[in-house]
Design a protein around this motif. Structure first.
Motif, short mmCIF file in Angstrom:
data_model
loop_
_atom_site.label_atom_id
_atom_site.label_comp_id
_atom_site.label_asym_id
_atom_site.label_seq_id
_atom_site.Cartn_x
_atom_site.Cartn_y
_atom_site.Cartn_z
N GLY A 1 0.94 1.07 13.89
CA GLY A 1 0.88 -0.27 13.32
C GLY A 1 -0.54 -0.67 12.96
O GLY A 1 -0.79 -1.25 11.90
N TRP A 2 -1.49 -0.34 13.86
CA TRP A 2 -2.90 -0.62 13.56
C TRP A 2 -3.35 0.20 12.35
O TRP A 2 -4.07 -0.31 11.48
CB TRP A 2 -3.79 -0.30 14.76
CG TRP A 2 -3.85 -1.35 15.81
CD1 TRP A 2 -3.40 -1.24 17.10
CD2 TRP A 2 -4.42 -2.67 15.72
NE1 TRP A 2 -3.66 -2.40 17.79
CE2 TRP A 2 -4.27 -3.29 16.96
CE3 TRP A 2 -5.01 -3.38 14.67
CZ2 TRP A 2 -4.71 -4.59 17.20
CZ3 TRP A 2 -5.45 -4.67 14.91
CH2 TRP A 2 -5.30 -5.27 16.16
N ALA A 3 -2.95 1.46 12.30
CA ALA A 3 -3.33 2.30 11.16
C ALA A 3 -2.83 1.68 9.86
O ALA A 3 -3.57 1.59 8.87
CB ALA A 3 -2.79 3.72 11.34
N ALA A 4 -1.60 1.22 9.84
CA ALA A 4 -1.03 0.59 8.65
C ALA A 4 -1.77 -0.70 8.31
O ALA A 4 -2.08 -0.96 7.14
CB ALA A 4 0.46 0.31 8.85
N ARG A 5 -2.06 -1.51 9.31
CA ARG A 5 -2.76 -2.78 9.09
C ARG A 5 -4.10 -2.54 8.39
O ARG A 5 -4.43 -3.17 7.40
CB ARG A 5 -2.95 -3.50 10.42
CG ARG A 5 -4.04 -4.52 10.50
CD ARG A 5 -3.82 -5.90 9.95
NE ARG A 5 -2.56 -6.50 10.21
CZ ARG A 5 -2.05 -7.44 9.38
NH1 ARG A 5 -2.71 -7.82 8.32
NH2 ARG A 5 -0.91 -7.99 9.65
N PHE A 6 -4.89 -1.62 8.94
CA PHE A 6 -6.20 -1.33 8.36
C PHE A 6 -6.06 -0.65 6.99
O PHE A 6 -6.69 -1.07 6.02
CB PHE A 6 -7.03 -0.44 9.30
CG PHE A 6 -7.61 -1.18 10.48
CD1 PHE A 6 -8.67 -2.06 10.32
CD2 PHE A 6 -7.11 -0.96 11.75
CE1 PHE A 6 -9.22 -2.72 11.40
CE2 PHE A 6 -7.66 -1.62 12.85
CZ PHE A 6 -8.72 -2.51 12.68
N LEU A 7 -5.26 0.39 6.92
CA LEU A 7 -5.13 1.19 5.70
C LEU A 7 -4.66 0.35 4.51
O LEU A 7 -5.23 0.43 3.42
CB LEU A 7 -4.15 2.34 5.94
CG LEU A 7 -4.02 3.36 4.84
CD1 LEU A 7 -5.27 4.23 4.76
CD2 LEU A 7 -2.80 4.24 5.09
N LEU A 8 -3.63 -0.46 4.72
CA LEU A 8 -3.07 -1.25 3.63
C LEU A 8 -3.92 -2.46 3.28
O LEU A 8 -3.64 -3.17 2.32
CB LEU A 8 -1.64 -1.66 3.96
CG LEU A 8 -0.68 -0.47 4.13
CD1 LEU A 8 0.72 -0.94 4.48
CD2 LEU A 8 -0.67 0.41 2.90
N ASN A 9 -4.97 -2.69 4.05
CA ASN A 9 -5.93 -3.73 3.72
C ASN A 9 -7.25 -3.14 3.23
O ASN A 9 -8.29 -3.79 3.26
CB ASN A 9 -6.14 -4.67 4.91
CG ASN A 9 -5.02 -5.68 5.00
OD1 ASN A 9 -4.98 -6.63 4.24
ND2 ASN A 9 -4.09 -5.44 5.90
#
Length: 162
Positions: free
Chosen positions: A19-27
């Protein structure tokens, strides 16, 4: 001239780490994931698929260009943000923090996703730790409970008032 690319290091690629990876990556951040689990890429891929399908519906503006995702065999230096999301076993966390400490930039700290320990329990040796416990799903809810220890090691004194 474009802004410098920010980089997050995600340590632990389970549901929360993914979830953290997605949060950072997609931002727009570049993301380096360290997780010895041979299924980490598959698990994070599934979280990313869910995030890509749902996150755009929660905003009236387009997401920034996605960052670059990489998987690492060892903990990398050079991250602007280090987010730890390993199993909630204090001995394991202390071992991981000892490894991370050598890769932290000057004034850097470890952000722990823990829900069961205080930052003062987690701090070990020269690894300053701040609890940054997310609400779920991490990629959709931009909320986190943040707490620190009364005294962080001197190394973290310049870490933005944490």
């Amino acid at each position: 001239m474009s802004a410098p690319q920010l980089k997050a290091a995600i340590v632990g690629g389970g549901v929360i780490g993914g979830g953290w990876a997605a949060r950072f990556l997609l931002n727009g951040w570049n993301v380096a994931v360290f997780d010895p689990d041979p299924q980490a890429a598959r698990k994070i891929g599934a979280v990313l698929d869910r995030a890509r399908a749902s996150l755009p519906a929660f905003s009236d503006r387009a997401l920034p260009p996605q960052g670059r995702l990489s998987y690492c065999d060892s903990l990398e230096a050079g991250a602007d943000w280090v987010q730890e999301s390993v199993s909630e076993l204090l001995d394991l966390q202390h071992k991981v923090y000892a490894q991370i400490a050598g890769a932290l930039p000057e004034g850097g700290f470890i952000a722990s996703s823990t829900s069961g320990f205080k930052a003062s329990d987690l701090a070990a040796g020269d690894a300053p730790v701040v609890v940054v416990h997310p609400f779920n799903p991490v990629y959709l809810l931009p909320l986190a409970e943040i707490s620190g220890a009364p005294e962080l090691p001197a190394r973290a004194a310049g870490a933005g008032g944490t």
